[in-house]
Each structure stands twice: as C-alpha cells, then as structure tokens.
Design a protein around this motif. Structure first.
Motif, PDB file in Angstrom:
ATOM      1  N   TYR A  15      39.287  52.727  34.256  1.00  6.95           N
ATOM      2  CA  TYR A  15      38.810  51.604  35.058  1.00  6.95           C
ATOM      3  C   TYR A  15      37.414  51.932  35.574  1.00  6.95           C
ATOM      4  CZ  TYR A  15      43.400  49.366  35.159  1.00  6.95           C
ATOM      5  OH  TYR A  15      44.573  48.732  34.808  1.00  6.95           O
ATOM      6  N   ASN A  33      34.602  50.366  38.122  1.00  8.26           N
ATOM      7  CA  ASN A  33      34.421  49.397  39.204  1.00  8.26           C
ATOM      8  C   ASN A  33      35.628  48.469  39.317  1.00  8.26           C
ATOM      9  OD1 ASN A  33      31.840  50.501  39.685  1.00  8.26           O
ATOM     10  ND2 ASN A  33      30.928  49.167  38.140  1.00  8.26           N
ATOM     11  N   ASP A  34      36.814  49.110  39.235  1.00 11.02           N
ATOM     12  CA  ASP A  34      38.118  48.445  39.417  1.00 11.02           C
ATOM     13  C   ASP A  34      38.470  47.472  38.304  1.00 11.02           C
ATOM     14  OD1 ASP A  34      38.630  49.750  41.899  1.00 11.02           O
ATOM     15  OD2 ASP A  34      37.307  48.318  42.897  1.00 11.02           O
ATOM     16  N   LYS A  35      37.760  47.534  37.175  1.00  8.59           N
ATOM     17  CA  LYS A  35      38.080  46.677  36.035  1.00  8.59           C
ATOM     18  C   LYS A  35      38.409  47.548  34.831  1.00  8.59           C
ATOM     19  CE  LYS A  35      35.065  42.878  37.521  1.00  8.59           C
ATOM     20  NZ  LYS A  35      33.906  42.035  37.159  1.00  8.59           N
ATOM     21  N   ALA A  44      38.355  49.166  31.325  1.00  9.40           N
ATOM     22  CA  ALA A  44      37.210  49.284  30.410  1.00  9.40           C
ATOM     23  C   ALA A  44      37.573  50.159  29.226  1.00  9.40           C
ATOM     24  CB  ALA A  44      36.015  49.865  31.147  1.00  9.40           C
TER      25      ALA A  44
END
Length: 396
Positions: free
Chosen positions: A325, A327-329, A331
């Motif tokens: 992850y 930035n909290d997304k 990837a």
C-alpha cells in the motif's frame, strides 16, 4: 546677480557614516556576496578520507561547481553563513528547519554523467548519532540495536541539504543497469574496468624475497601499507598502470586482482536482503531508477526500491499481507518522481558508497568537482607539506 547655494534641509540633517558603520556595512555586503557565490556558483571542499585515491588524496582542497548541474535552491534557507550543519565551536545546529522549501534547481550546463566526480549529500545522513563518527545511524542500529543506540547517543534528523557532504565517482546514471563481478563494474552489460585514477588490491608474488622495495615506491606503491602474506607474497593497492609496470620487472612472479569470491556474503551491503548474497566485488544486476520509470512492486523489487519510494520521495509505504500500500492505496506498480545515481569511490576496497547505502537521489546532488586549488600533506615535513604537482590540477 549673486547666486547663493541653499542646501536642502534633508542634506543638512544627514549624518555622516561612522567608521564602525562603514565597516559593518562592508562586512554584511561581503557575507551576502560570499554566500551567494557559495550557494549558486562555486564552493570549496576538502578531501577528508582516502576513498577516492589515487585520483583525490587526503588534504586535497577542491573547487566544486554549482553551475554545471544547476545550483540547488536552498531547501533549508535560514542558516548561519559558511557553516554546513553544525556550528564550529559549540557543535549545535547551524540552521533552523522550521522553514523548508521544496526541491528546485536552476538550469545547468549538463546533467550528471558517468565518470563525473560528484559532491552530494549522504543519502543515509537523514538521521545521525551526534557523538559517533559512523556516517550511518542505520549501521549503528543494525550492529548494536535500536535501544542501545538511542540510549547512548544524541539522535537528530537533518534535512536534505544539511546532510553530510561526500564525494564519489558517478558509476551509473538513471536508467542504467549496473552490476559488478570479480571486482569489475558492468554498465548496461558492458564492462567498465577501473581507470588509472583508482586502485584495487592486488596479490603480488615475488620470485625472491630479497627485493629492494624502493622500486615499489618509485612506481607509486605505499610500501608501509602493503600486507605481507608469506615470505614471497604481498597484498597492495595499485592502479592498472602501476601493475602493468610491475609485471615487467624480472623479480615479479605474478600480479593478480585480490577480490572476494562470488560466494562470499558481506551481509551489510545494499539492499540488506537475505536473499541476495552480495559483496563489495560481486553484486547486481540493479536498475537505477529514472524519473517516469514504472517499477513492478513485489518481493524481489521492494528491497531495492523501498527506501527510495518511502524516504526520498516522501510516500507512506506499508505491507498488508502479500499486498503493498502506498499512501493507503493498494499498489502493484510505482512511478518514480526523481532521477537517481550510483556512486562509488575510486579506492574500491576502502570506500563506503552506493554498495552500502544504495541510490543517490537527484535532490541530494551538490555539484561537480572541478580542480584542486591546494593540496596539503599533513604527514610530510614542513618544507614538503604542499604537493606542488597537484596545484590547479583538474579532477578527472
């Protein structure tokens, strides 16, 4: 008709500057001018260690150009003039990091090129143990443990432009694939043997132990640093040119590179991945990140690029289960925002460089070494301290 000059009232009221005020104004002007020259044009630098021998020696004083690669706008603008990160006497901070500007650089004459001798900020100098000479806080933590280091030393963080300045040779630029085998570097699959500006350890076997070592001195060897293995065998640092001349002497049996085998594991090399058994003479291949390059994120690539993504480019990076992850997304790939470089010392077995701490980001680049304006041999007698043959010598 008689004309009489009548002075302006404001002129009459003006006070003439005192000598003290004139000196004060002159000093302020000189400090501002020197600071602007140092920041945007050229800066003096001293060689503190032997990691760049034979090209640069301890006691060489260089001028480093800020113009060649484009001057970096100060990231930490509020700082004491002529001090880098610490005050000369007190050792306290010579800057205030309450104001931080984004990385920007003025247009330069060229990009960083392979084989350039470059001054840059130490990438792992973001965290420092003040009372210890070890340049990397992270090495200390690996050796002694976090709790021991943080209880024994004063730990501080430093912004990019206030990290330690060091000098190395650029071996690879952004986008290059670099590796090393048997002590010989390869860039993009092409071998790049060490030039005569650098040195490696060589195993020298003699036909007889009865040798006049003044011959070695004349060829440039530092005899008191040669290591004796047995009666007829020595290990000595030398350039390829020195060894070529040595091989032609009748008392020499053989001269061979003394490097570590591929199976040897130094353990503390970049990227500190237990799956990679690398050493100072054998590593890679490694692709150097380039601005706009997209890398696949997996267990093989993340040990190489984790620090660049998180620390140098300012992202929050986490692993949750088998997924990454940023930035909290979630990837699966990452596209780099900066160019990076691979730096190594010319004195290959006496240099802490990219083999230990990895890539150098473009925002850490300070400037290009131009020429030696003074060279001072501290170990020589008074009348021989100045190395006259090195004065005004260009850096190659």
């Amino acid at each position: 008709m008689n004309w009489k000059f009548s002075p302006n009232k404001s002129d009459v009221n003006k006070k003439k500057k005192t000598k003290k005020r004139e000196w004060f104004d002159a000093v302020i002007f000189a400090v501002i001018a020197a600071t602007l020259i140092r920041v945007f044009f050229i800066e003096a630098y001293t060689i503190p260690s032997g990691s760049m021998e034979k090209s640069l020696l301890i006691g060489d004083y260089l001028f480093v150009s800020k113009v060649n690669y484009g001057a970096r706008i100060p990231i930490t603008p509020i700082a004491f003039p002529f001090a880098h990160h610490s005050m000369p006497v007190t050792g306290t901070k010579a800057y205030w990091d309450g104001v931080q500007w984004k990385y920007r650089r003025l247009p330069g004459l060229s990009d960083v090129k392979r084989n350039d001798v470059v001054v840059f900020n130490l990438p792992v100098g973001d965290t420092v143990a003040l009372e210890n000479q070890e340049p990397s806080y992270y090495n200390l933590v690996r050796e002694s443990g976090w709790s021991v280091v943080n209880s024994q030393y004063t730990i501080t963080s430093r912004p990019v432009d206030k990290r330690e300045n060091i000098i190395k040779r650029c071996i690879g630029i952004s986008g290059d694939v670099i590796s090393m085998k048997g002590g010989v570097v390869s860039v993009n699959g092409k071998t790049e043997p060490l030039k005569n500006t650098g040195q490696m350890p060589y195993k020298i076997q003699l036909k007889t132990p009865d040798v006049n070592f003044d011959v070695f001195k004349e060829l440039g060897f530092t005899v008191n640093e040669m290591t004796q293995i047995d009666a007829d065998t020595y290990i000595a640092n030398a350039t390829p040119e020195m060894t070529d001349k040595l091989k032609s002497l009748d008392f020499i049996k053989s001269v061979d590179l003394s490097v570590k085998p591929e199976t040897a594991d130094d353990g503390d090399l970049f990227p500190l991945d237990t799956n990679r058994k690398w050493n100072v003479d054998n590593f890679g291949p490694i692709k150097i990140p380039a601005k706009g390059w997209r890398v696949q994120l997996d267990s093989h690539t993340m040990p190489l690029y984790y620090r660049a993504i998180r620390t140098y480019e300012g992202n929050k990076v986490e692993k949750k289960g088998d997924a990454w992850y940023i930035n909290d997304k979630p990837a699966t790939t990452y596209t780099f925002k900066m160019n990076y470089y691979w730096m190594m010392g010319d004195n290959r077995h006496n240099s802490i460089d990219s083999r230990y701490w990895g890539f150098v980001p473009e925002d850490h680049i300070v400037g290009k070494a131009l020429f030696i304006w003074m060279s001072w041999d501290k170990g020589a007698s008074f009348f021989h301290k100045i190395r006259w043959n090195r004065l005004l010598k260009g850096v190659n």
